[in-house]
Design an enzyme around this catalytic site. Structure first.
Site, PDB file in Angstrom:
ATOM      1  N   ARG A   1       0.829  -1.211   0.000  1.00  0.00           N
ATOM      2  CA  ARG A   1       0.000   0.000   0.000  1.00  0.00           C
ATOM      3  C   ARG A   1       0.866   1.264   0.000  1.00  0.00           C
ATOM      4  O   ARG A   1       0.354   2.378  -0.035  1.00  0.00           O
ATOM      5  CB  ARG A   1      -0.901   0.020   1.233  1.00  0.00           C
ATOM      6  N   SER A   2       2.192   1.075   0.060  1.00  0.00           N
ATOM      7  CA  SER A   2       3.081   2.233   0.187  1.00  0.00           C
ATOM      8  C   SER A   2       3.014   3.199  -1.000  1.00  0.00           C
ATOM      9  O   SER A   2       3.031   4.418  -0.789  1.00  0.00           O
ATOM     10  CB  SER A   2       4.527   1.778   0.419  1.00  0.00           C
TER      11      SER A   2
ATOM     12  N   THR B   1      10.926  -3.988   1.666  1.00  0.00           N
ATOM     13  CA  THR B   1       9.984  -4.864   2.346  1.00  0.00           C
ATOM     14  C   THR B   1      10.333  -6.323   2.067  1.00  0.00           C
ATOM     15  O   THR B   1      11.392  -6.619   1.502  1.00  0.00           O
ATOM     16  CB  THR B   1       8.523  -4.473   1.979  1.00  0.00           C
TER      17      THR B   1
ATOM     18  N   LYS C   1      14.496  -7.275   3.875  1.00  0.00           N
ATOM     19  CA  LYS C   1      14.863  -6.393   4.997  1.00  0.00           C
ATOM     20  C   LYS C   1      16.178  -6.776   5.685  1.00  0.00           C
ATOM     21  O   LYS C   1      16.886  -5.904   6.172  1.00  0.00           O
ATOM     22  CB  LYS C   1      13.745  -6.372   6.040  1.00  0.00           C
TER      23      LYS C   1
ATOM     24  N   ASP D   1       9.983   1.178  11.945  1.00  0.00           N
ATOM     25  CA  ASP D   1       8.819   0.472  12.505  1.00  0.00           C
ATOM     26  C   ASP D   1       8.588   0.796  13.978  1.00  0.00           C
ATOM     27  O   ASP D   1       7.438   0.875  14.425  1.00  0.00           O
ATOM     28  CB  ASP D   1       8.980  -1.046  12.335  1.00  0.00           C
TER      29      ASP D   1
ATOM     30  N   GLY E   1       4.001 -13.052  20.032  1.00  0.00           N
ATOM     31  CA  GLY E   1       4.685 -13.258  18.762  1.00  0.00           C
ATOM     32  C   GLY E   1       6.143 -12.853  18.864  1.00  0.00           C
ATOM     33  O   GLY E   1       6.508 -12.015  19.708  1.00  0.00           O
TER      34      GLY E   1
ATOM     35  N   GLY F   1       8.340 -12.601  15.767  1.00  0.00           N
ATOM     36  CA  GLY F   1       8.899 -12.404  14.426  1.00  0.00           C
ATOM     37  C   GLY F   1       9.545 -11.032  14.307  1.00  0.00           C
ATOM     38  O   GLY F   1       9.859 -10.380  15.311  1.00  0.00           O
TER      39      GLY F   1
ATOM     40  N   TYR G   1      -3.735  -5.465  10.194  1.00  0.00           N
ATOM     41  CA  TYR G   1      -4.663  -4.386   9.833  1.00  0.00           C
ATOM     42  C   TYR G   1      -5.662  -4.810   8.755  1.00  0.00           C
ATOM     43  O   TYR G   1      -6.437  -3.992   8.259  1.00  0.00           O
ATOM     44  CB  TYR G   1      -3.920  -3.115   9.426  1.00  0.00           C
TER      45      TYR G   1
ATOM     46  N   GLY H   1      -3.980  -1.626  13.645  1.00  0.00           N
ATOM     47  CA  GLY H   1      -2.623  -1.725  13.102  1.00  0.00           C
ATOM     48  C   GLY H   1      -2.346  -0.886  11.866  1.00  0.00           C
ATOM     49  O   GLY H   1      -1.184  -0.706  11.490  1.00  0.00           O
TER      50      GLY H   1
HETATM   51  P1  ATR Z   1       6.696 -11.015  11.112  1.00  0.00           P
HETATM   52  O1  ATR Z   1       8.158 -10.996  10.760  1.00  0.00           O
HETATM   53  O2  ATR Z   1       5.832 -10.213  10.193  1.00  0.00           O
HETATM   54  O3  ATR Z   1       6.440 -10.680  12.547  1.00  0.00           O
HETATM   55  P2  ATR Z   1       6.779 -13.929  11.195  1.00  0.00           P
HETATM   56  O4  ATR Z   1       8.229 -13.911  11.431  1.00  0.00           O
HETATM   57  O5  ATR Z   1       6.238 -14.851  10.149  1.00  0.00           O
HETATM   58  O6  ATR Z   1       6.192 -12.510  10.819  1.00  0.00           O
HETATM   59  O7  ATR Z   1       6.058 -14.211  12.578  1.00  0.00           O
HETATM   60  C1  ATR Z   1       4.752 -14.609  12.677  1.00  0.00           C
HETATM   61  C2  ATR Z   1       4.405 -14.761  14.153  1.00  0.00           C
HETATM   62  O8  ATR Z   1       3.078 -15.290  14.241  1.00  0.00           O
HETATM   63  C3  ATR Z   1       5.307 -15.739  14.890  1.00  0.00           C
HETATM   64  O9  ATR Z   1       5.467 -15.283  16.213  1.00  0.00           O
HETATM   65  C4  ATR Z   1       4.491 -17.027  14.824  1.00  0.00           C
HETATM   66  O10 ATR Z   1       4.781 -17.944  15.857  1.00  0.00           O
HETATM   67  P3  ATR Z   1       5.941 -19.058  15.657  1.00  0.00           P
HETATM   68  O11 ATR Z   1       7.242 -18.348  15.920  1.00  0.00           O
HETATM   69  O12 ATR Z   1       5.632 -20.087  16.670  1.00  0.00           O
HETATM   70  O13 ATR Z   1       5.813 -19.559  14.229  1.00  0.00           O
HETATM   71  C5  ATR Z   1       3.103 -16.481  15.010  1.00  0.00           C
HETATM   72  N1  ATR Z   1       2.065 -17.426  14.552  1.00  0.00           N
HETATM   73  C6  ATR Z   1       1.719 -17.711  13.277  1.00  0.00           C
HETATM   74  N2  ATR Z   1       0.727 -18.638  13.247  1.00  0.00           N
HETATM   75  C7  ATR Z   1       0.454 -18.941  14.553  1.00  0.00           C
HETATM   76  C8  ATR Z   1      -0.475 -19.841  15.190  1.00  0.00           C
HETATM   77  N3  ATR Z   1      -1.328 -20.607  14.486  1.00  0.00           N
HETATM   78  N4  ATR Z   1      -0.467 -19.888  16.554  1.00  0.00           N
HETATM   79  C9  ATR Z   1       0.389 -19.131  17.266  1.00  0.00           C
HETATM   80  N5  ATR Z   1       1.275 -18.255  16.709  1.00  0.00           N
HETATM   81  C10 ATR Z   1       1.310 -18.172  15.388  1.00  0.00           C
END
Ligand code: ATR
Length: 279
Positions: free
Chosen positions: A21-22, A67, A71, A108, A134, A136, A225, A246
């Site tokens: 969307r940027s 993106t 990154k 971010d 989370g 990630g 979002y 978000g």
């Molecule tokens: P980003 O870099 O955008 O944060 P990512 O690295 O893919 O994305 O991270 C996704 C997050 O969602 C992770 O914390 C993931 O948990 P895991 O590390 O255990 O994979 C979490 N996530 C995705 N699906 C999930 C699910 N069904 N239940 C719990 N956590 C989930």
């Protein structure tokens, strides 16, 4: 849009980039401020990224957003890396310096905090414990932002505990890893809850989380979002918690890049939100 020969150039480099969307967001600001400039979607395969990066200054670009999936590579390849971007482990904004070298930043963390402050004026992470779900890339930016804003305790919970441990070890500070199964109890006494998982996103299962232990004064926010109102935000709002969606983080993280490339620090208005939502 009519450009002169002196138009300022920037863009977003991703693969794929069609969902971004940027271009719409920056295009709105360029038009609003009457700037002779353009912001382009740049679809670049991972194998071509290094070459494209080196070409940017030579093609006269002022910089670019970076993106998925570039990154981390941007962090490795930039000539100068902002200490915050290094801590987060990713660069999402590149600025060409006057000498043609590339500076890598991560906006971010800024976007996350500014979004919370727009939703709740005067918000400070120092006000109490935060719960981050989370581990990630998004979680790393959120945690760095909370640390820098004086958060006294960050409870980090992730389905895969080892990833949470890795993030805690990399970022240091008051981060406490809790088991994913204890996420309901972990809300006790929290001032802020942040979902950085993909749960609740269109096409994904909802985040299962009982909010009964959460103080009603706590702020609840979601990195997701699409949809704007995730099941988590709907449940939190229904019990009287203040919620912040978000989309604002995406909009606010774009502001420092726009300022660096085009010379004006833009604002996030309701009109802009609607314009980007309609994409
Ligand atoms: P980003 O870099 O955008 O944060 P990512 O690295 O893919 O994305 O991270 C996704 C997050 O969602 C992770 O914390 C993931 O948990 P895991 O590390 O255990 O994979 C979490 N996530 C995705 N699906 C999930 C699910 N069904 N239940 C719990 N956590 C989930």
């Amino acid at each position: 849009m009519i450009l002169s020969g002196k138009a300022l150039l920037a863009g977003v480099i991703g693969w794929p980039v069609g969902h971004s969307r940027s271009p719409r967001l920056h295009g709105y600001w360029l038009e609003r401020h009457g700037i002779d400039g353009a912001y382009l979607p740049l679809a670049v395969r991972p194998g071509d990224f290094a070459e494209v990066l080196r070409a940017l200054p030579r093609m006269g670009f002022r910089g670019a957003n970076v993106t998925v999936p570039h990154k981390e590579q941007a962090l490795a390849l930039a000539d100068h890396v902002d200490p915050l971007a290094r801590r987060i482990g990713a660069v999402n904004t590149l600025v060409v310096r006057p000498d043609g070298s590339l500076e890598g930043r991560n906006t971010d963390a800024f976007g996350f905090l500014e979004n919370l402050r727009q939703g709740r004026p005067g918000f400070k992470a120092a006000q109490g414990p935060a719960v981050v779900l989370g581990a990630g890339g998004a979680a790393r930016a959120v945690i760095a932002a909370l640390q820098d804003d004086g958060c006294p305790e960050i409870r980090l919970l992730n389905r895969t505990r080892s990833r949470a441990e890795e993030v805690a070890a990399a970022l240091g500070g008051p981060v406490r890893v809790l088991p994913w199964e204890q996420r309901a109890e972990g809300l006790d006494g929290a001032a802020l809850v942040v979902n950085t998982t993909t749960l609740g996103m269109n096409g994904q299962p909802p985040l299962e989380l009982s909010l009964s232990a959460l103080p009603v004064t706590a702020l609840v926010t979601d990195i997701v979002y699409a949809p704007l109102q995730t099941p988590l935000l709907a449940a939190a709002a229904a019990r009287g918690n203040k919620v912040v969606d978000g989309l604002g983080m995406l909009l606010h993280q774009a502001r420092p890049g726009f300022a660096a490339w085009f010379g004006v620090m833009p604002e996030v208005s309701e009109d802009l939100r609607r314009f980007v939502e309609d994409a």
